[in-house]
Scaffold this motif. Sequence first.
Motif, short mmCIF file in Angstrom:
data_model
loop_
_atom_site.label_atom_id
_atom_site.label_comp_id
_atom_site.label_asym_id
_atom_site.label_seq_id
_atom_site.Cartn_x
_atom_site.Cartn_y
_atom_site.Cartn_z
N ASP A 42 0.75 -1.19 -0.05
CA ASP A 42 0.04 0.22 -0.11
C ASP A 42 0.91 1.36 -0.04
N ILE A 43 1.80 1.33 0.51
CA ILE A 43 3.02 2.46 0.65
C ILE A 43 3.62 2.58 -0.62
N LYS A 44 3.95 1.54 -1.04
CA LYS A 44 4.42 1.70 -2.43
C LYS A 44 3.55 2.11 -3.58
N LEU A 45 2.23 1.63 -3.52
CA LEU A 45 1.19 2.20 -4.79
C LEU A 45 1.24 3.54 -4.42
N ALA A 46 1.09 3.90 -3.08
CA ALA A 46 0.84 5.42 -2.84
C ALA A 46 1.92 6.48 -3.24
N MET A 47 3.24 5.93 -3.44
CA MET A 47 4.17 6.43 -3.63
C MET A 47 5.07 6.63 -5.03
N ASP A 48 4.94 5.38 -5.44
CA ASP A 48 5.74 5.08 -6.79
C ASP A 48 5.23 5.69 -7.98
N HIS A 49 3.94 6.09 -8.02
CA HIS A 49 3.43 6.85 -9.18
C HIS A 49 2.92 8.19 -8.82
N ARG A 50 3.38 8.67 -7.64
CA ARG A 50 2.95 9.99 -7.30
C ARG A 50 3.27 11.11 -8.04
N VAL A 51 2.54 12.10 -8.75
CA VAL A 51 2.75 13.15 -9.51
C VAL A 51 2.95 14.28 -8.79
N LYS A 151 -3.89 -2.04 -30.03
CA LYS A 151 -4.72 -1.05 -30.00
C LYS A 151 -5.97 -1.23 -29.07
N SER A 152 -6.10 -2.38 -28.87
CA SER A 152 -7.29 -2.76 -27.66
C SER A 152 -7.08 -2.53 -26.58
N ILE A 153 -5.94 -2.26 -26.07
CA ILE A 153 -5.59 -2.10 -24.64
C ILE A 153 -5.96 -0.60 -24.28
N VAL A 154 -6.91 -0.55 -23.21
CA VAL A 154 -7.16 1.02 -22.55
C VAL A 154 -5.70 1.47 -22.06
N THR A 155 -5.56 2.85 -22.58
CA THR A 155 -4.27 3.60 -22.13
C THR A 155 -4.53 4.58 -21.23
N GLU A 156 -5.67 4.57 -20.43
CA GLU A 156 -5.90 5.59 -19.49
C GLU A 156 -5.67 5.09 -18.42
N ASN A 157 -5.21 6.04 -17.23
CA ASN A 157 -4.64 5.70 -15.93
C ASN A 157 -3.69 4.62 -15.90
N VAL A 158 -2.68 4.47 -16.88
CA VAL A 158 -1.85 3.54 -17.01
C VAL A 158 -0.80 3.41 -15.74
N ARG A 159 -0.51 2.43 -15.34
CA ARG A 159 0.72 2.36 -14.24
C ARG A 159 1.85 1.43 -14.79
N PHE A 160 2.93 1.86 -14.71
CA PHE A 160 4.18 1.25 -15.24
C PHE A 160 4.53 -0.03 -14.21
#
Length: 301
Positions: A42-51, A151-160
């Motif tokens: 949970d900590i990682k998810l909150a921090m690793d994509h923070r903008v 092209k069928s993959i949704v590209t919104e809210n992408v997480r690396f």
Amino acid sequence: MLRVTMDTDGYQQVAETVPEFQVKVFDLRDRSEEEIADGRRDIKLAMDHRVYDTRRWPMYAVAISRESGDIMHFSMEFAVADWTSIWHLLYEFEQIYFHPEKELKQPGITFRDYLIAHKKLCCGSGFFRDREYWLKRIDILPKAPEPPVNKSIVTENVRFSHENIKLSKPQWDHFCEIARSLGVTSSTAVMTAYGAVLARWSRNKSFCLNLSILNRLPLHEEVNDIVGDFTAGSLLEMNMDQGGSFLDMALRTNRRLFDDLDHRLFTGVNVLRELQKKNGGKGSLIDRKSTRLNSSHPAGS
């Protein structure tokens, strides 16, 4: 730079003073192993994509998870510090943590001083020499790789996500020794393998990679003691359709890479701008990146 903010025009401003920095603490003691793993995730998810809002301080975050042994987690905007600067910060943190009586040395220059010196360097003959080198090649630079796209993959809210393989120190040292014996750097060998994989799937076998170079030029004796973003871009042309063995490809890549680094005052950003102008703002994006490259040898003057 830990007190820096950035306005909408891209100018950095370092505050003289800032409020006391707040560190979040998550108490995971007396939890089951599964609950501790969930807490870390949970900590990682909150921090690793923070903008971060670059107009507001701070552009980084630190958290502590209390477990059987405490763990420090941190997130940082790379506009504040590049990878080597982050390692320098961690080194200084360890010095203060384990040796609280030790006083850290204050460097005699700031990142602003470095930028001013670098700007002057880019007004000299070396910059115009490097500009000529790249402009002579601009008409023949290949485009980005063209791998198949779903092209069928949704590209919104992408997480690396990260895929990785770990080599032991003896394995990596052996790899570096083999690379040196064959006349290439370890970075070149890795990039050649990366390029070969891209070429396997790409429609075009000649393409450019967008390199991130840790480009801390030796403009002052204390330059390695300051924190900032010294990253520069460079376009690396890879011609994977010229045949030969993997060593042949690595040697070609090595020669091209070091020729480019000798002309790096005219950066990849400068080259992309020229491509944009030449193509009327179309078709010049080079979006495949390689980041394992450290350049610290002197640039031309």
